[in-house]
Motif scaffolding. Structure first.
Motif, PDB file in Angstrom:
ATOM      1  N   SER A   1      59.598  12.209 107.498  1.00  0.00           N
ATOM      2  CA  SER A   1      58.331  12.504 106.831  1.00  0.00           C
ATOM      3  C   SER A   1      58.113  14.008 106.768  1.00  0.00           C
ATOM      4  CB  SER A   1      57.171  11.840 107.576  1.00  0.00           C
ATOM      5  OG  SER A   1      56.984  12.442 108.844  1.00  0.00           O
ATOM      6  N   ALA A   2      57.249  14.434 105.859  1.00  0.00           N
ATOM      7  CA  ALA A   2      56.981  15.862 105.697  1.00  0.00           C
ATOM      8  C   ALA A   2      56.464  16.469 106.986  1.00  0.00           C
ATOM      9  CB  ALA A   2      55.984  16.066 104.557  1.00  0.00           C
ATOM     10  N   GLY A   3      55.646  15.705 107.729  1.00  0.00           N
ATOM     11  CA  GLY A   3      55.085  16.223 108.961  1.00  0.00           C
ATOM     12  C   GLY A   3      56.110  16.406 110.064  1.00  0.00           C
ATOM     13  N   ASP A   4      57.274  15.774 109.919  1.00  0.00           N
ATOM     14  CA  ASP A   4      58.321  15.867 110.938  1.00  0.00           C
ATOM     15  C   ASP A   4      59.312  16.992 110.668  1.00  0.00           C
ATOM     16  OD1 ASP A   4      57.318  13.669 112.301  1.00  0.00           O
ATOM     17  OD2 ASP A   4      58.575  12.244 111.201  1.00  0.00           O
ATOM     18  N   VAL A   5      59.292  17.557 109.463  1.00  0.00           N
ATOM     19  CA  VAL A   5      60.324  18.503 109.048  1.00  0.00           C
ATOM     20  C   VAL A   5      59.803  19.935 109.125  1.00  0.00           C
ATOM     21  CG1 VAL A   5      61.768  19.260 107.118  1.00  0.00           C
ATOM     22  CG2 VAL A   5      61.483  16.820 107.588  1.00  0.00           C
ATOM     23  N   VAL A   6      60.547  20.788 109.824  1.00  0.00           N
ATOM     24  CA  VAL A   6      60.222  22.209 109.880  1.00  0.00           C
ATOM     25  C   VAL A   6      60.820  22.925 108.672  1.00  0.00           C
ATOM     26  CG1 VAL A   6      60.469  24.340 111.226  1.00  0.00           C
ATOM     27  CG2 VAL A   6      60.105  22.146 112.395  1.00  0.00           C
ATOM     28  N   HIS A   7      62.090  22.646 108.389  1.00  0.00           N
ATOM     29  CA  HIS A   7      62.763  23.185 107.201  1.00  0.00           C
ATOM     30  C   HIS A   7      63.662  22.099 106.631  1.00  0.00           C
ATOM     31  CE1 HIS A   7      61.627  27.408 107.577  1.00  0.00           C
ATOM     32  NE2 HIS A   7      61.940  27.370 108.856  1.00  0.00           N
ATOM     33  N   LEU A   8      63.824  22.131 105.328  1.00  0.00           N
ATOM     34  CA  LEU A   8      64.811  21.274 104.680  1.00  0.00           C
ATOM     35  C   LEU A   8      65.734  22.172 103.877  1.00  0.00           C
ATOM     36  CD1 LEU A   8      65.475  18.188 104.200  1.00  0.00           C
ATOM     37  CD2 LEU A   8      64.426  18.517 101.963  1.00  0.00           C
ATOM     38  N   ARG A   9      67.013  22.157 104.228  1.00  0.00           N
ATOM     39  CA  ARG A   9      67.969  23.045 103.590  1.00  0.00           C
ATOM     40  C   ARG A   9      69.177  22.268 103.104  1.00  0.00           C
ATOM     41  NH1 ARG A   9      66.327  28.089 105.333  1.00  0.00           N
ATOM     42  NH2 ARG A   9      65.293  28.223 107.344  1.00  0.00           N
ATOM     43  N   GLY A  10      69.924  22.885 102.186  1.00  0.00           N
ATOM     44  CA  GLY A  10      71.229  22.340 101.871  1.00  0.00           C
ATOM     45  C   GLY A  10      72.080  22.362 103.117  1.00  0.00           C
TER      46      GLY A  10
ATOM     47  N   GLY B   1      62.207  13.380  89.218  1.00  0.00           N
ATOM     48  CA  GLY B   1      62.125  14.832  89.114  1.00  0.00           C
ATOM     49  C   GLY B   1      62.526  15.571  90.368  1.00  0.00           C
ATOM     50  N   CYS B   2      63.023  14.851  91.376  1.00  0.00           N
ATOM     51  CA  CYS B   2      63.302  15.455  92.677  1.00  0.00           C
ATOM     52  C   CYS B   2      64.721  16.004  92.740  1.00  0.00           C
ATOM     53  CB  CYS B   2      63.075  14.439  93.788  1.00  0.00           C
ATOM     54  SG  CYS B   2      63.297  15.123  95.448  1.00  0.00           S
ATOM     55  N   ALA B   3      64.851  17.315  92.847  1.00  0.00           N
ATOM     56  CA  ALA B   3      66.162  17.961  92.914  1.00  0.00           C
ATOM     57  C   ALA B   3      66.830  17.757  94.264  1.00  0.00           C
ATOM     58  CB  ALA B   3      66.017  19.454  92.641  1.00  0.00           C
ATOM     59  N   THR B   4      66.082  17.299  95.263  1.00  0.00           N
ATOM     60  CA  THR B   4      66.649  17.104  96.600  1.00  0.00           C
ATOM     61  C   THR B   4      67.562  15.889  96.667  1.00  0.00           C
ATOM     62  OG1 THR B   4      64.606  18.067  97.500  1.00  0.00           O
ATOM     63  CG2 THR B   4      66.030  16.932  99.051  1.00  0.00           C
ATOM     64  N   LEU B   5      67.258  14.875  95.860  1.00  0.00           N
ATOM     65  CA  LEU B   5      68.034  13.638  95.921  1.00  0.00           C
ATOM     66  C   LEU B   5      69.481  13.858  95.492  1.00  0.00           C
ATOM     67  CD1 LEU B   5      65.466  11.012  94.591  1.00  0.00           C
ATOM     68  CD2 LEU B   5      66.065  11.546  96.965  1.00  0.00           C
ATOM     69  N   ASP B   6      70.363  13.059  96.064  1.00  0.00           N
ATOM     70  CA  ASP B   6      71.804  13.087  95.784  1.00  0.00           C
ATOM     71  C   ASP B   6      72.486  14.343  96.309  1.00  0.00           C
ATOM     72  OD1 ASP B   6      71.612  10.617  94.441  1.00  0.00           O
ATOM     73  OD2 ASP B   6      71.022  11.629  92.596  1.00  0.00           O
ATOM     74  N   ARG B   7      71.809  15.054  97.224  1.00  0.00           N
ATOM     75  CA  ARG B   7      72.425  16.225  97.847  1.00  0.00           C
ATOM     76  C   ARG B   7      72.501  16.014  99.355  1.00  0.00           C
ATOM     77  NH1 ARG B   7      69.995  21.579  94.799  1.00  0.00           N
ATOM     78  NH2 ARG B   7      70.129  20.779  92.670  1.00  0.00           N
ATOM     79  N   THR B   8      73.476  16.633  99.959  1.00  0.00           N
ATOM     80  CA  THR B   8      73.568  16.612 101.409  1.00  0.00           C
ATOM     81  C   THR B   8      72.672  17.718 101.955  1.00  0.00           C
ATOM     82  OG1 THR B   8      75.830  15.779 101.347  1.00  0.00           O
ATOM     83  CG2 THR B   8      75.098  16.814 103.392  1.00  0.00           C
ATOM     84  N   VAL B   9      71.743  17.321 102.811  1.00  0.00           N
ATOM     85  CA  VAL B   9      70.745  18.259 103.316  1.00  0.00           C
ATOM     86  C   VAL B   9      70.685  18.189 104.842  1.00  0.00           C
ATOM     87  CG1 VAL B   9      69.359  18.103 101.214  1.00  0.00           C
ATOM     88  CG2 VAL B   9      68.856  16.586 103.142  1.00  0.00           C
ATOM     89  N   ARG B  10      70.106  19.241 105.400  1.00  0.00           N
ATOM     90  CA  ARG B  10      69.859  19.275 106.839  1.00  0.00           C
ATOM     91  C   ARG B  10      68.359  19.405 107.061  1.00  0.00           C
ATOM     92  NH1 ARG B  10      72.305  23.528 107.992  1.00  0.00           N
ATOM     93  NH2 ARG B  10      70.615  24.988 108.442  1.00  0.00           N
ATOM     94  N   ALA B  11      67.786  18.406 107.706  1.00  0.00           N
ATOM     95  CA  ALA B  11      66.372  18.436 108.045  1.00  0.00           C
ATOM     96  C   ALA B  11      66.239  19.001 109.448  1.00  0.00           C
ATOM     97  CB  ALA B  11      65.771  17.034 107.973  1.00  0.00           C
ATOM     98  N   GLU B  12      65.624  20.182 109.560  1.00  0.00           N
ATOM     99  CA  GLU B  12      65.405  20.793 110.864  1.00  0.00           C
ATOM    100  C   GLU B  12      64.087  20.260 111.420  1.00  0.00           C
ATOM    101  OE1 GLU B  12      65.667  24.996 110.403  1.00  0.00           O
ATOM    102  OE2 GLU B  12      67.721  24.925 109.621  1.00  0.00           O
ATOM    103  N   LEU B  13      64.163  19.666 112.605  1.00  0.00           N
ATOM    104  CA  LEU B  13      63.038  18.963 113.190  1.00  0.00           C
ATOM    105  C   LEU B  13      62.454  19.760 114.346  1.00  0.00           C
ATOM    106  CD1 LEU B  13      64.768  15.453 113.258  1.00  0.00           C
ATOM    107  CD2 LEU B  13      63.356  16.423 111.438  1.00  0.00           C
ATOM    108  N   PRO B  14      61.220  19.453 114.747  1.00  0.00           N
ATOM    109  CA  PRO B  14      60.633  20.138 115.901  1.00  0.00           C
ATOM    110  C   PRO B  14      61.507  19.973 117.138  1.00  0.00           C
ATOM    111  CG  PRO B  14      58.967  18.886 114.714  1.00  0.00           C
ATOM    112  CD  PRO B  14      60.288  18.504 114.117  1.00  0.00           C
ATOM    113  N   GLY B  15      61.513  20.988 117.978  1.00  0.00           N
ATOM    114  CA  GLY B  15      62.298  20.930 119.201  1.00  0.00           C
ATOM    115  C   GLY B  15      63.722  21.419 119.035  1.00  0.00           C
ATOM    116  N   GLY B  16      64.053  21.925 117.841  1.00  0.00           N
ATOM    117  CA  GLY B  16      65.384  22.478 117.625  1.00  0.00           C
ATOM    118  C   GLY B  16      66.440  21.469 117.233  1.00  0.00           C
TER     119      GLY B  16
END
Length: 289
Positions: free
Chosen positions: A274-283, A230-245
């Motif tokens: 992990s969820a705790g490492d991600v500030v934002h998850l975007r396309g 049910g995860c719409a995130t899979l099979d997409r190219t994403v950018r995980a924004e992490l702490p510290g920029g």
């Protein structure tokens, strides 16, 4: 319609009737059920804050459910806040005590709540639901993916408190952002909040029971596969924004056994986040994933 200067009361919007606590308790609180108590408050800042406080004080056992008709300071991940009109959605928190299940597996509980909510709402509202990792519920509004709900989990007392906020009857002119949606705007066949709340809580009880019976093993319980399906995130190219920029770009290829999102990067590596490492998850282009 009620004039803008009229005093607010629980019947001021007849399209949004109040929840019936007696009927909900009758349908959900059974001797053999997970749910042991259910309280509805007219308004509060955050059901998660309230229930977590009770849990830490030993005043809320496993299966406690706290529902608010209105939240004035609802909380999401990373202390983001949001509000919604009274009785326009489902705003509630539950207290769960996984007990002997290894604590490192407890991180699956918010993801479990996402699967349960999507399953329950799809059946009761007749709307296709999907999940944006790690904590958003998505619907399609006029062909666009829109966020209609969010999930927040936090350790409290001997367990974990999981809060859900779901936009049910939110109208187009009430949306907090262009990326937001509601079940009504997605064409729900029912926006009866009692029906929807019962469906979500029964689905949550079912999935939690399966997960506990498998000693918190997400693969053995079927939870890992259900989330991935049910995860719409899979099979997409994403950018995980992490702490510290910093950021990490890659194709989302899997949800691993710890509930982490696995990204396949340009250098050929598979990197779990992990969820705790991600500030934002975007396309990767900046859009909604």
């Amino acid at each position: 319609m009620t004039p803008p200067d009229a005093p607010h009361n629980r019947w001021s919007d007849l399209d949004r009737p109040p929840l019936n606590v007696t009927a909900l308790r009758r349908g959900l609180l059974r001797p053999d059920a997970l749910w042991t108590s259910l309280e509805i408050v007219e308004s509060t800042g955050s059901t998660n804050t309230d229930l977590a406080g009770r849990a830490r004080a030993g005043a809320a056992g496993e299966g406690a459910v706290l529902v608010a008709e209105e939240q004035t300071a609802g909380r999401g991940r990373l202390e983001r806040t949001w509000t919604a009109p009274p009785r326009s959605g489902l705003f509630f928190s539950v207290h769960l005590e996984p007990g002997d299940i290894p604590v490192e597996r407890w991180g699956w509980v918010p993801l479990l709540a996402g699967v349960a909510a999507a399953t329950g709402l799809a059946k009761s509202a007749g709307v296709d639901m999907s999940l944006k990792w790690p904590n958003d519920l998505l619907v399609a509004v006029e062909g666009e993916e829109r966020k209609t709900g969010g999930i927040l989990g936090e350790f409290a007392g001997d367990g974990i408190v999981v809060g859900l906020g779901i936009n049910v009857s939110l109208r187009a002119d009430e949306l907090p952002a262009p990326t937001a949606g509601s079940l009504a705007l997605a064409g729900a066949v029912s926006t009866d909040r009692e029906t929807l709340l019962r469906a979500v809580l029964r689905s949550l009880e079912d999935w939690y029971g399966r997960w506990k019976a498998a000693d918190g093993d997400a693969a053995a319980s079927g939870l890992q596969a259900a989330y991935a399906a049910g995860c719409a995130t899979l099979d997409r190219t994403v950018r995980a924004e992490l702490p510290g920029g910093t950021s990490l770009v890659g194709e989302a290829v899997a949800i691993d056994g710890d509930g982490r999102l696995v990204l396949s990067t340009e250098d050929g590596l598979q990197r779990p986040v992990s969820a705790g490492d991600v500030v934002h998850l975007r396309g990767a282009a900046g859009g909604l994933t």
